[in-house]
Motif scaffolding. Structure first.
Motif, PDB file in Angstrom:
ATOM      1  N   SER A 191       0.849  -1.190   0.000  1.00  0.00           N
ATOM      2  CA  SER A 191       0.000   0.000   0.000  1.00  0.00           C
ATOM      3  C   SER A 191       0.883   1.238   0.000  1.00  0.00           C
ATOM      4  CB  SER A 191      -0.943   0.013   1.216  1.00  0.00           C
ATOM      5  OG  SER A 191      -0.214   0.023   2.430  1.00  0.00           O
ATOM      6  N   GLU A 192       0.359   2.329  -0.548  1.00  0.00           N
ATOM      7  CA  GLU A 192       1.049   3.607  -0.556  1.00  0.00           C
ATOM      8  C   GLU A 192       0.114   4.650   0.034  1.00  0.00           C
ATOM      9  OE1 GLU A 192       2.280   4.256  -4.571  1.00  0.00           O
ATOM     10  OE2 GLU A 192       4.055   2.962  -4.374  1.00  0.00           O
ATOM     11  N   MET A 193       0.605   5.394   1.013  1.00  0.00           N
ATOM     12  CA  MET A 193      -0.192   6.385   1.721  1.00  0.00           C
ATOM     13  C   MET A 193       0.373   7.787   1.485  1.00  0.00           C
ATOM     14  SD  MET A 193      -2.326   4.372   3.357  1.00  0.00           S
ATOM     15  CE  MET A 193      -2.431   2.720   4.067  1.00  0.00           C
ATOM     16  N   ALA A 194      -0.507   8.749   1.143  1.00  0.00           N
ATOM     17  CA  ALA A 194      -0.091  10.130   0.902  1.00  0.00           C
ATOM     18  C   ALA A 194      -0.284  10.953   2.167  1.00  0.00           C
ATOM     19  CB  ALA A 194      -0.896  10.724  -0.245  1.00  0.00           C
ATOM     20  N   SER A 195       0.645  10.768   3.098  1.00  0.00           N
ATOM     21  CA  SER A 195       0.588  11.509   4.361  1.00  0.00           C
ATOM     22  C   SER A 195       1.927  11.354   5.068  1.00  0.00           C
ATOM     23  CB  SER A 195      -0.542  10.956   5.237  1.00  0.00           C
ATOM     24  OG  SER A 195      -0.564  11.593   6.491  1.00  0.00           O
ATOM     25  N   PRO A 196       2.365  12.341   5.827  1.00  0.00           N
ATOM     26  CA  PRO A 196       3.625  12.209   6.560  1.00  0.00           C
ATOM     27  C   PRO A 196       3.513  11.308   7.786  1.00  0.00           C
ATOM     28  CG  PRO A 196       2.641  14.344   7.000  1.00  0.00           C
ATOM     29  CD  PRO A 196       1.814  13.723   5.930  1.00  0.00           C
ATOM     30  N   THR A 197       2.309  11.085   8.286  1.00  0.00           N
ATOM     31  CA  THR A 197       2.088  10.172   9.404  1.00  0.00           C
ATOM     32  C   THR A 197       0.751   9.488   9.193  1.00  0.00           C
ATOM     33  OG1 THR A 197       0.951  11.820  10.772  1.00  0.00           O
ATOM     34  CG2 THR A 197       3.352  11.629  11.043  1.00  0.00           C
ATOM     35  N   GLY A 198       0.545   8.364   9.874  1.00  0.00           N
ATOM     36  CA  GLY A 198      -0.745   7.704   9.748  1.00  0.00           C
ATOM     37  C   GLY A 198      -0.749   6.318  10.345  1.00  0.00           C
ATOM     38  N   THR A 199      -1.853   5.628  10.128  1.00  0.00           N
ATOM     39  CA  THR A 199      -2.064   4.265  10.620  1.00  0.00           C
ATOM     40  C   THR A 199      -2.216   3.328   9.437  1.00  0.00           C
ATOM     41  OG1 THR A 199      -3.177   5.061  12.616  1.00  0.00           O
ATOM     42  CG2 THR A 199      -3.580   2.784  11.989  1.00  0.00           C
ATOM     43  N   TRP A 200      -1.574   2.173   9.494  1.00  0.00           N
ATOM     44  CA  TRP A 200      -1.728   1.165   8.457  1.00  0.00           C
ATOM     45  C   TRP A 200      -2.498  -0.036   8.997  1.00  0.00           C
ATOM     46  CZ3 TRP A 200       0.043  -3.635   9.622  1.00  0.00           C
ATOM     47  CH2 TRP A 200       1.061  -3.743  10.582  1.00  0.00           C
ATOM     48  N   ASN A 201      -3.164  -0.746   8.104  1.00  0.00           N
ATOM     49  CA  ASN A 201      -3.883  -1.970   8.443  1.00  0.00           C
ATOM     50  C   ASN A 201      -3.640  -3.001   7.359  1.00  0.00           C
ATOM     51  OD1 ASN A 201      -5.870  -1.221  10.823  1.00  0.00           O
ATOM     52  ND2 ASN A 201      -5.909   0.502   9.381  1.00  0.00           N
ATOM     53  N   HIS A 202      -3.557  -4.259   7.759  1.00  0.00           N
ATOM     54  CA  HIS A 202      -3.346  -5.322   6.785  1.00  0.00           C
ATOM     55  C   HIS A 202      -4.124  -6.562   7.190  1.00  0.00           C
ATOM     56  CE1 HIS A 202      -1.558  -8.074   3.961  1.00  0.00           C
ATOM     57  NE2 HIS A 202      -1.201  -8.858   4.951  1.00  0.00           N
ATOM     58  N   SER A 203      -4.645  -7.268   6.187  1.00  0.00           N
ATOM     59  CA  SER A 203      -5.290  -8.560   6.422  1.00  0.00           C
ATOM     60  C   SER A 203      -4.895  -9.531   5.325  1.00  0.00           C
ATOM     61  CB  SER A 203      -6.819  -8.404   6.463  1.00  0.00           C
ATOM     62  OG  SER A 203      -7.304  -7.951   5.217  1.00  0.00           O
ATOM     63  N   SER A 204      -4.762 -10.798   5.692  1.00  0.00           N
ATOM     64  CA  SER A 204      -4.462 -11.871   4.752  1.00  0.00           C
ATOM     65  C   SER A 204      -5.366 -13.051   5.067  1.00  0.00           C
ATOM     66  CB  SER A 204      -2.993 -12.324   4.842  1.00  0.00           C
ATOM     67  OG  SER A 204      -2.114 -11.303   4.428  1.00  0.00           O
ATOM     68  N   SER A 205      -5.745 -13.790   4.034  1.00  0.00           N
ATOM     69  CA  SER A 205      -6.603 -14.955   4.222  1.00  0.00           C
ATOM     70  C   SER A 205      -5.819 -16.237   3.990  1.00  0.00           C
ATOM     71  CB  SER A 205      -7.808 -14.892   3.275  1.00  0.00           C
ATOM     72  OG  SER A 205      -7.375 -14.819   1.933  1.00  0.00           O
ATOM     73  N   ASN A 206      -6.477 -17.352   4.253  1.00  0.00           N
ATOM     74  CA  ASN A 206      -5.906 -18.692   4.038  1.00  0.00           C
ATOM     75  C   ASN A 206      -4.633 -18.918   4.855  1.00  0.00           C
ATOM     76  OD1 ASN A 206      -7.916 -19.337   2.046  1.00  0.00           O
ATOM     77  ND2 ASN A 206      -6.749 -18.158   0.558  1.00  0.00           N
ATOM     78  N   ILE A 207      -4.635 -18.444   6.088  1.00  0.00           N
ATOM     79  CA  ILE A 207      -3.500 -18.682   6.973  1.00  0.00           C
ATOM     80  C   ILE A 207      -3.593 -20.107   7.512  1.00  0.00           C
ATOM     81  CG2 ILE A 207      -2.332 -17.967   9.085  1.00  0.00           C
ATOM     82  CD1 ILE A 207      -2.145 -15.950   6.805  1.00  0.00           C
ATOM     83  N   ALA A 208      -2.530 -20.877   7.338  1.00  0.00           N
ATOM     84  CA  ALA A 208      -2.527 -22.279   7.759  1.00  0.00           C
ATOM     85  C   ALA A 208      -2.310 -22.390   9.271  1.00  0.00           C
ATOM     86  CB  ALA A 208      -1.429 -23.039   7.016  1.00  0.00           C
ATOM     87  N   CYS A 209      -2.550 -23.580   9.785  1.00  0.00           N
ATOM     88  CA  CYS A 209      -2.346 -23.833  11.207  1.00  0.00           C
ATOM     89  C   CYS A 209      -0.876 -23.641  11.578  1.00  0.00           C
ATOM     90  CB  CYS A 209      -2.763 -25.255  11.550  1.00  0.00           C
ATOM     91  SG  CYS A 209      -4.468 -25.646  11.123  1.00  0.00           S
ATOM     92  N   GLY A 210      -0.639 -23.219  12.806  1.00  0.00           N
ATOM     93  CA  GLY A 210       0.728 -23.114  13.303  1.00  0.00           C
ATOM     94  C   GLY A 210       1.157 -21.680  13.550  1.00  0.00           C
ATOM     95  N   THR A 211       2.465 -21.519  13.763  1.00  0.00           N
ATOM     96  CA  THR A 211       3.049 -20.215  14.075  1.00  0.00           C
ATOM     97  C   THR A 211       3.645 -19.590  12.820  1.00  0.00           C
ATOM     98  OG1 THR A 211       3.553 -20.940  16.325  1.00  0.00           O
ATOM     99  CG2 THR A 211       4.736 -19.019  15.513  1.00  0.00           C
ATOM    100  N   HIS A 212       3.439 -18.292  12.644  1.00  0.00           N
ATOM    101  CA  HIS A 212       3.889 -17.589  11.445  1.00  0.00           C
ATOM    102  C   HIS A 212       4.561 -16.270  11.842  1.00  0.00           C
ATOM    103  CE1 HIS A 212       1.382 -20.336   9.053  1.00  0.00           C
ATOM    104  NE2 HIS A 212       0.487 -20.172  10.007  1.00  0.00           N
ATOM    105  N   THR A 213       5.225 -15.665  10.863  1.00  0.00           N
ATOM    106  CA  THR A 213       5.882 -14.373  11.067  1.00  0.00           C
ATOM    107  C   THR A 213       5.334 -13.361  10.076  1.00  0.00           C
ATOM    108  OG1 THR A 213       7.927 -15.418  11.833  1.00  0.00           O
ATOM    109  CG2 THR A 213       8.077 -13.140  11.082  1.00  0.00           C
ATOM    110  N   LEU A 214       4.905 -12.222  10.599  1.00  0.00           N
ATOM    111  CA  LEU A 214       4.494 -11.084   9.760  1.00  0.00           C
ATOM    112  C   LEU A 214       5.626 -10.074   9.759  1.00  0.00           C
ATOM    113  CD1 LEU A 214       2.441  -9.311   8.195  1.00  0.00           C
ATOM    114  CD2 LEU A 214       1.694  -8.446  10.430  1.00  0.00           C
ATOM    115  N   GLU A 215       5.992  -9.603   8.580  1.00  0.00           N
ATOM    116  CA  GLU A 215       7.017  -8.575   8.427  1.00  0.00           C
ATOM    117  C   GLU A 215       6.437  -7.410   7.635  1.00  0.00           C
ATOM    118  OE1 GLU A 215      10.679  -8.465   5.582  1.00  0.00           O
ATOM    119  OE2 GLU A 215      11.315  -9.515   7.419  1.00  0.00           O
TER     120      GLU A 215
END
Length: 256
Positions: free
Chosen positions: A93-117
């Motif tokens: 995503s690209e945001m036109a602002s010097p500050t702000g809040t971001w949000n993200h969602s992903s589907s089809n996450i498999a069972c277990g432990t994962h890393t978001l970067e």
């Protein structure tokens, strides 16, 4: 007032309006091998992402949700964000602002432990909407681990007689209540392919299975495969487990 002053004012006003807007310019999924624009210029000198936070990430029913904040240095008026799960890019995503809040969602996450970067680069966006992503320097990265809880299934079977077996299923883990799901597959001992494969169906936690063999096959050549899984209240399913029995005499009841 000189004519040049009238030409400068609209350009300055449109630039200020663009900087004040915090809505995403774009947000989309990308192929894993695509990279942000590499255009650099003198306007990127000294620009950076001064702050990038990840408030937390969690997954429920296979859906990942995460949020955080960002800020860029003076003279930058936008940010480019990229989101990776277990090293695979999910979206940007690209945001036109010097500050702000971001949000993200992903589907089809498999069972277990994962890393978001989450990775962020400063941007300069002019009054015509032209964007320069400053990729050479000033980037920031934040990471967080999260888990997707999924149910697990187990079962225990007892032979009732030479042609019947009773199986009881059990469930643990996951979210909310569980639903048992069964399937019966009839096979010949000497043929790997099933000759009858029943559809999956939701049933009781205990179920009686019967040997079925065509007229030209002996009962001792017929094998029943019992398959079992559970689904939690979000629809996440467990791994399928199987048990087998042959249609033959069995003098003593024994657990399988």
């Amino acid at each position: 007032m000189p004519l040049a002053s009238f030409r400068i004012r609209p350009l300055l006003l449109s630039t200020l309006l663009l900087s004040a807007c915090g809505a995403p310019l774009e947000s989309t999924s990308l192929p894993p091998d695509e990279t942000p624009g590499q255009v650099e210029s003198a306007m990127c000198a000294g620009l950076s992402v001064t702050s990038l936070t990840l408030a937390g990430a969690s997954s429920y029913g296979g859906e990942l949700g995460a949020a955080g904040n960002w800020a860029v240095s003076t003279f930058a008026n936008g940010v480019r964000l990229e989101y990776y799960v277990d090293g695979q890019r999910q979206a940007w995503s690209e945001m036109a602002s010097p500050t702000g809040t971001w949000n993200h969602s992903s589907s089809n996450i498999a069972c277990g432990t994962h890393t978001l970067e989450v990775r962020a680069w400063p941007m300069v966006i002019d009054s015509n909407g032209n964007r320069t992503t400053c990729t050479a320097q000033g980037a920031r990265v934040v990471t967080s681990t999260f888990s997707q809880a999924c149910p697990s299934a187990s079962m225990q079977c007892y032979r009732n007689n030479n042609q019947q077996v009773t199986c009881t299923g059990y469930a643990s883990g996951g979210t909310g209540s569980h639903t048992p799901v069964w399937q019966q597959v009839n096979r010949f001992n000497h043929i790997p392919e099933p000759y009858v494969s029943m559809p999956w169906y939701e049933g009781y936690w205990s179920h009686v299975f019967y040997c079925e063999a065509p007229m030209y096959a002996s009962l001792e050549d017929a094998q029943v495969q019992i398959q079992f899984r559970v689904e939690d209240s979000t629809g996440m399913g467990s791994t399928e487990i199987s048990n087998y029995f042959y249609c033959k005499e069995y003098s003593v009841e024994q657990p399988w």
